[in-house]
Scaffold this motif. Structure first.
Motif: not given
Length: 146
Positions: A31-56
């Motif tokens: 789903x593509x979403x635009x936020x007015x304030x640009x900030x994104x929050x987690x909709x759930x508890x979880x564990x970070x699996x991967x932080x990916x830099x800008x891949x192509x």
């Protein structure tokens, strides 16, 4: 929050089919979403699996989180919170800023979040590389901190 493209073949603009086909998809896998304030929050508890830099790979900079039976992908980010390096995420926690990293910015309406969900044991033959409709799993308003 404004949804600019939903999950699935029936919600995919015709001019984007060749782009998705390049990645082995029959339609939009998130789903593509635009936020007015640009900030994104987690909709759930979880564990970070991967932080990916800008891949192509089409996703640009992204965060991958495992929550119970699903992986959550927050893609096309400009930045992510340093708190994600701790490895855990709580529902409502600030994740980062939506942006324009990747191909998504070129083929879309500018900066946005591509949000995808894939089960831990996905059906990789479903035409979406195992991704499922995020709206069937979470309330998208939670991404906006609501």
């Amino acid at each position: 929050m404004k949804i600019t493209q939903r999950f699935g073949k029936e919600h995919t603009a015709r001019h984007l089919f060749p782009l998705y086909a390049k990645y082995g998809l029959i339609g939009h896998n998130g789903v593509d979403i635009v936020f007015l304030n640009r900030s994104i929050y987690s909709p759930t508890d979880g564990v970070v699996v991967y932080l990916a830099p800008n891949y192509s790979d089409g996703y640009g900079a992204y965060v991958k989180i495992r929550a119970d039976k699903h992986f959550h992908y927050f893609c096309h980010l400009d930045s992510w919170s340093d708190e994600l390096k701790s490895g855990t995420v709580k529902k409502g926690q600030y994740l980062g800023e939506m942006g324009g990293s990747s191909l998504g910015n070129r083929f879309h309406f500018g900066a946005h979040l591509h949000y995808g969900i894939k089960p831990v044991n996905p059906d990789t033959g479903n035409g979406y590389k195992g991704y499922i409709d995020p709206e069937s799993v979470v309330n998208l308003n939670l991404l906006d901190g609501a």
